[in-house]
Scaffold this motif. Sequence first.
Motif, mmCIF file in Angstrom:
data_model
loop_
_atom_site.group_PDB
_atom_site.id
_atom_site.type_symbol
_atom_site.label_atom_id
_atom_site.label_comp_id
_atom_site.label_asym_id
_atom_site.label_seq_id
_atom_site.Cartn_x
_atom_site.Cartn_y
_atom_site.Cartn_z
ATOM 1 N N ALA A 68 0.846 -1.189 0.000
ATOM 2 C CA ALA A 68 0.000 0.000 0.000
ATOM 3 C C ALA A 68 0.882 1.240 0.000
ATOM 4 O O ALA A 68 1.999 1.227 0.541
ATOM 5 C CB ALA A 68 -0.935 0.011 1.211
ATOM 6 N N GLY A 69 0.384 2.299 -0.617
ATOM 7 C CA GLY A 69 1.129 3.547 -0.641
ATOM 8 C C GLY A 69 0.190 4.740 -0.605
ATOM 9 O O GLY A 69 -0.969 4.655 -1.032
ATOM 10 N N LEU A 70 0.675 5.833 -0.068
ATOM 11 C CA LEU A 70 -0.111 7.058 0.024
ATOM 12 C C LEU A 70 0.822 8.241 -0.160
ATOM 13 O O LEU A 70 1.932 8.261 0.381
ATOM 14 C CB LEU A 70 -0.828 7.152 1.374
ATOM 15 C CG LEU A 70 -1.697 8.396 1.629
ATOM 16 C CD1 LEU A 70 -2.879 8.040 2.528
ATOM 17 C CD2 LEU A 70 -0.887 9.524 2.289
ATOM 18 N N SER A 71 0.369 9.237 -0.931
ATOM 19 C CA SER A 71 1.150 10.459 -1.087
ATOM 20 C C SER A 71 0.211 11.654 -1.133
ATOM 21 O O SER A 71 -0.937 11.543 -1.582
ATOM 22 C CB SER A 71 2.013 10.415 -2.351
ATOM 23 O OG SER A 71 1.202 10.469 -3.513
ATOM 24 N N LEU A 129 -4.180 14.152 -3.456
ATOM 25 C CA LEU A 129 -4.075 12.893 -2.708
ATOM 26 C C LEU A 129 -4.011 11.720 -3.674
ATOM 27 O O LEU A 129 -4.774 11.653 -4.645
ATOM 28 C CB LEU A 129 -5.278 12.729 -1.788
ATOM 29 C CG LEU A 129 -5.443 11.361 -1.096
ATOM 30 C CD1 LEU A 129 -4.357 11.151 -0.053
ATOM 31 C CD2 LEU A 129 -6.829 11.248 -0.469
ATOM 32 N N ALA A 130 -3.111 10.773 -3.402
ATOM 33 C CA ALA A 130 -3.017 9.543 -4.190
ATOM 34 C C ALA A 130 -2.844 8.361 -3.240
ATOM 35 O O ALA A 130 -1.988 8.393 -2.347
ATOM 36 C CB ALA A 130 -1.854 9.607 -5.170
ATOM 37 N N VAL A 131 -3.680 7.330 -3.420
ATOM 38 C CA VAL A 131 -3.618 6.122 -2.594
ATOM 39 C C VAL A 131 -3.608 4.912 -3.523
ATOM 40 O O VAL A 131 -4.380 4.858 -4.489
ATOM 41 C CB VAL A 131 -4.831 6.016 -1.642
ATOM 42 C CG1 VAL A 131 -4.707 4.781 -0.755
ATOM 43 C CG2 VAL A 131 -4.950 7.272 -0.799
ATOM 44 N N GLY A 132 -2.743 3.946 -3.245
ATOM 45 C CA GLY A 132 -2.667 2.753 -4.064
ATOM 46 C C GLY A 132 -2.537 1.485 -3.237
ATOM 47 O O GLY A 132 -1.960 1.504 -2.143
#
Length: 208
Positions: A68-71, A129-132
Amino acid sequence: ALGASIKYSVGHFVALARNDRSALGSDPLLIDVHFPTLVTGGGNDGKVSGSGFGIDVGGAWQGGPFTAGLSIRDLFHTFSWNEDRLEYIPAEGLFDGISSSTDFDTRPASEAPDFLLQALRGYDLDPHLAVGFGYSVSTVTTLSADFKHQFGSGIQFGPRTRFGVGGEFRVRPVLPLRTGVTAVTGGFQWAGGAGVSVGLFNAAVAVM
């Protein structure tokens, strides 16, 4: 893993216009146009018309088959346009079937109407916002999903909101095939591609 970056952004050109009480009539004939405009001055072409610092932050996590990643881009920024390097153009025209008049003479930006100056001051860099997420179903299949959203009404880079899902299937360890579909503001996107991975060498091609 956690990370952050400090950046410096510049804007070379801006043009912002708003309709203000324009009117059309046929009986009697009337064409009354008001499109006040703020634009980078002719003497500043190619120079910096806006600038500021910003901070991006992000994080990533991996556990077992999950990743998981968030920026957040531009979590904080000081970007603004330099009004001293802009010009105000009234962009007015009036025609009533008998007489006509126009006004396209440039003036200092300080003479622009307040509503246009306020719009310019809000035309900056808003948080993005970016979430993967990723899940390895097996050694040959991986599923993924991502969500992106840009807040505010400032400078827009691509669709304001997007949500996508995709997958990768390795026909052989060296040959991954990928596909995905994304819902974006105003429509959908589909993408597909393939890659080659041999040792330290990795190449891919895709179409969207």
